[in-house]
Motif scaffolding. Structure first.
Motif, PDB file in Angstrom:
ATOM      1  N   LYS A 291       0.866  -1.187   0.000  1.00  8.30           N
ATOM      2  CA  LYS A 291       0.000   0.000   0.000  1.00  8.30           C
ATOM      3  C   LYS A 291       0.891   1.223   0.000  1.00  8.30           C
ATOM      4  N   ASP A 292       0.371   2.317  -0.491  1.00 10.33           N
ATOM      5  CA  ASP A 292       1.117   3.575  -0.502  1.00 10.33           C
ATOM      6  C   ASP A 292       0.692   4.500   0.632  1.00 10.33           C
ATOM      7  N   VAL A 293      -0.502   4.258   1.202  1.00  4.79           N
ATOM      8  CA  VAL A 293      -1.049   5.121   2.252  1.00  4.79           C
ATOM      9  C   VAL A 293      -1.635   4.255   3.357  1.00  4.79           C
ATOM     10  N   HIS A 294      -1.341   4.632   4.606  1.00  5.87           N
ATOM     11  CA  HIS A 294      -2.010   4.009   5.756  1.00  5.87           C
ATOM     12  C   HIS A 294      -2.919   5.062   6.374  1.00  5.87           C
ATOM     13  N   ASP A 295      -4.193   4.741   6.487  1.00  7.35           N
ATOM     14  CA  ASP A 295      -5.177   5.663   7.061  1.00  7.35           C
ATOM     15  C   ASP A 295      -5.528   5.184   8.462  1.00  7.35           C
ATOM     16  N   TYR A 296      -5.122   5.953   9.467  1.00  4.47           N
ATOM     17  CA  TYR A 296      -5.445   5.619  10.852  1.00  4.47           C
ATOM     18  C   TYR A 296      -6.929   5.855  11.147  1.00  4.47           C
ATOM     19  N   GLY A 297      -7.583   6.653  10.307  1.00  7.82           N
ATOM     20  CA  GLY A 297      -8.950   7.058  10.628  1.00  7.82           C
ATOM     21  C   GLY A 297      -8.881   8.052  11.770  1.00  7.82           C
ATOM     22  N   THR A 298      -9.865   8.019  12.656  1.00  8.41           N
ATOM     23  CA  THR A 298      -9.852   8.885  13.839  1.00  8.41           C
ATOM     24  C   THR A 298      -9.400   8.055  15.024  1.00  8.41           C
ATOM     25  N   ILE A 299      -8.316   8.490  15.656  1.00 15.61           N
ATOM     26  CA  ILE A 299      -7.790   7.802  16.828  1.00 15.61           C
ATOM     27  C   ILE A 299      -7.716   8.794  17.978  1.00 15.61           C
ATOM     28  N   THR A 300      -7.602   8.255  19.186  1.00 16.02           N
ATOM     29  CA  THR A 300      -7.560   9.087  20.384  1.00 16.02           C
ATOM     30  C   THR A 300      -6.123   9.407  20.763  1.00 16.02           C
ATOM     31  N   GLN A 301      -5.936  10.596  21.257  1.00 14.67           N
ATOM     32  CA  GLN A 301      -4.634  11.058  21.724  1.00 14.67           C
ATOM     33  C   GLN A 301      -4.017  10.006  22.648  1.00 14.67           C
TER      34      GLN A 301
ATOM     35  N   ASP B 182      -3.096   6.971  21.704  1.00 13.91           N
ATOM     36  CA  ASP B 182      -3.276   5.619  21.153  1.00 13.91           C
ATOM     37  C   ASP B 182      -2.003   5.152  20.464  1.00 13.91           C
ATOM     38  N   ASP B 183      -1.968   3.867  20.164  1.00 17.79           N
ATOM     39  CA  ASP B 183      -0.833   3.271  19.458  1.00 17.79           C
ATOM     40  C   ASP B 183      -0.758   3.841  18.050  1.00 17.79           C
ATOM     41  N   GLY B 184       0.363   4.440  17.705  1.00 20.48           N
ATOM     42  CA  GLY B 184       0.534   5.054  16.390  1.00 20.48           C
ATOM     43  C   GLY B 184       1.365   4.217  15.435  1.00 20.48           C
ATOM     44  N   ASN B 185       1.473   2.912  15.692  1.00 21.82           N
ATOM     45  CA  ASN B 185       2.254   2.039  14.818  1.00 21.82           C
ATOM     46  C   ASN B 185       1.430   1.555  13.641  1.00 21.82           C
ATOM     47  N   CYS B 186       2.060   1.471  12.482  1.00 22.54           N
ATOM     48  CA  CYS B 186       1.452   0.836  11.322  1.00 22.54           C
ATOM     49  C   CYS B 186       2.553   0.142  10.541  1.00 22.54           C
ATOM     50  N   THR B 187       2.172  -0.751   9.639  1.00 23.37           N
ATOM     51  CA  THR B 187       3.147  -1.551   8.902  1.00 23.37           C
ATOM     52  C   THR B 187       2.883  -1.472   7.412  1.00 23.37           C
TER      53      THR B 187
ATOM     54  N   CYS C  16       7.990  13.437  14.443  1.00 25.08           N
ATOM     55  CA  CYS C  16       6.855  12.693  15.011  1.00 25.08           C
ATOM     56  C   CYS C  16       6.543  11.433  14.211  1.00 25.08           C
ATOM     57  N   THR C  17       7.231  11.231  13.087  1.00 24.21           N
ATOM     58  CA  THR C  17       7.021  10.068  12.232  1.00 24.21           C
ATOM     59  C   THR C  17       8.348   9.327  12.115  1.00 24.21           C
ATOM     60  N   VAL C  18       8.415   8.148  12.749  1.00 27.51           N
ATOM     61  CA  VAL C  18       9.678   7.419  12.813  1.00 27.51           C
ATOM     62  C   VAL C  18       9.533   6.057  12.126  1.00 27.51           C
TER      63      VAL C  18
ATOM     64  N   GLY D 221      12.223 -11.904  -4.613  1.00 21.23           N
ATOM     65  CA  GLY D 221      11.087 -12.729  -4.209  1.00 21.23           C
ATOM     66  C   GLY D 221      10.737 -12.651  -2.735  1.00 21.23           C
ATOM     67  N   GLU D 222      11.562 -11.985  -1.928  1.00 19.37           N
ATOM     68  CA  GLU D 222      11.323 -11.894  -0.487  1.00 19.37           C
ATOM     69  C   GLU D 222      10.572 -10.609  -0.134  1.00 19.37           C
ATOM     70  N   SER D 223       9.899 -10.653   1.028  1.00 13.39           N
ATOM     71  CA  SER D 223       9.156  -9.497   1.544  1.00 13.39           C
ATOM     72  C   SER D 223       9.627  -9.173   2.950  1.00 13.39           C
ATOM     73  N   VAL D 224       9.590  -7.882   3.293  1.00 17.11           N
ATOM     74  CA  VAL D 224       9.913  -7.422   4.644  1.00 17.11           C
ATOM     75  C   VAL D 224       8.923  -6.333   5.029  1.00 17.11           C
ATOM     76  N   ASP D 225       8.806  -6.118   6.333  1.00 19.34           N
ATOM     77  CA  ASP D 225       7.917  -5.077   6.833  1.00 19.34           C
ATOM     78  C   ASP D 225       8.704  -3.835   7.225  1.00 19.34           C
ATOM     79  N   ILE D 226       8.091  -2.699   6.966  1.00 20.42           N
ATOM     80  CA  ILE D 226       8.577  -1.416   7.459  1.00 20.42           C
ATOM     81  C   ILE D 226       7.551  -0.963   8.483  1.00 20.42           C
ATOM     82  N   THR D 227       8.006  -0.660   9.683  1.00 19.29           N
ATOM     83  CA  THR D 227       7.115  -0.168  10.717  1.00 19.29           C
ATOM     84  C   THR D 227       7.254   1.351  10.791  1.00 19.29           C
TER      85      THR D 227
END
Length: 155
Positions: free
Chosen positions: A44-54, A56-61, A83-85, A96-102
């Motif tokens: 994906k090119d975009v991660h949408d957190y939607g509406t979250i509470t101050q 909250d966990d701000g991690n996405c993959t 603020c974005t790490v 052929g391999e895949s890895v995650d970026i957090t």
């Protein structure tokens, strides 16, 4: 005169079809996938957190797959602000391999989220890939009033 009108009509029709086809591609030719080298594909090119509470966990993959013929090497992975790490793999990614970026967003600030992460690599298709996060952080509820059932008060 009849031949002229037919020829003119055919020219106009072909011009309209050509213009329509060109407009469908936004004026750019269809992309051609590289056949050699490292090729970066994102889930994906975009991660949408939607509406979250101050607070909250701000991690996405995001998941990167190397669909090329050579190892994919990520040389830099940088957030658009402090603020974005992002955390990117240091090791080469074999074909052929895949890895995650957090990506961790600091949810202590209230308001809309519009941030990006730039990934620099040896990919033959996209040496600089920009991924984005978005959403909205709403304020954490502050203290609540006691619940009153309307019954007698017990002291």
């Amino acid at each position: 005169m009849r031949k002229f009108l037919m020829t003119f009509s055919l020219i106009c029709a072909s011009a309209i079809v050509t213009n329509f086809t060109f407009a469908q591609n936004n004026g750019t030719p269809d992309p051609v996938e590289p056949t050699s080298g490292a090729v970066l594909k994102m889930n994906k090119d975009v991660h949408d957190y939607g509406t979250i509470t101050q607070g909250d966990d701000g991690n996405c993959t995001f998941t990167i797959t190397n669909t090329g013929t050579e190892a994919l090497i990520i040389s830099l992975c940088k957030g658009s602000c402090g603020c974005t790490v992002p955390v990117c793999p240091q090791e080469p990614i074999p074909p052929g391999e895949s890895v995650d970026i957090t990506v961790k967003y600091n949810t202590s600030k209230v308001g809309p989220i519009q941030r990006s992460v730039t990934i620099s690599s040896n990919a033959s298709n996209e040496p600089k890939k920009v991924i984005r996060i978005k959403g909205n952080v709403k304020a954490k509820p502050t203290g609540s009033a006691p619940f009153n059932t309307g019954g007698p008060t017990v002291n």
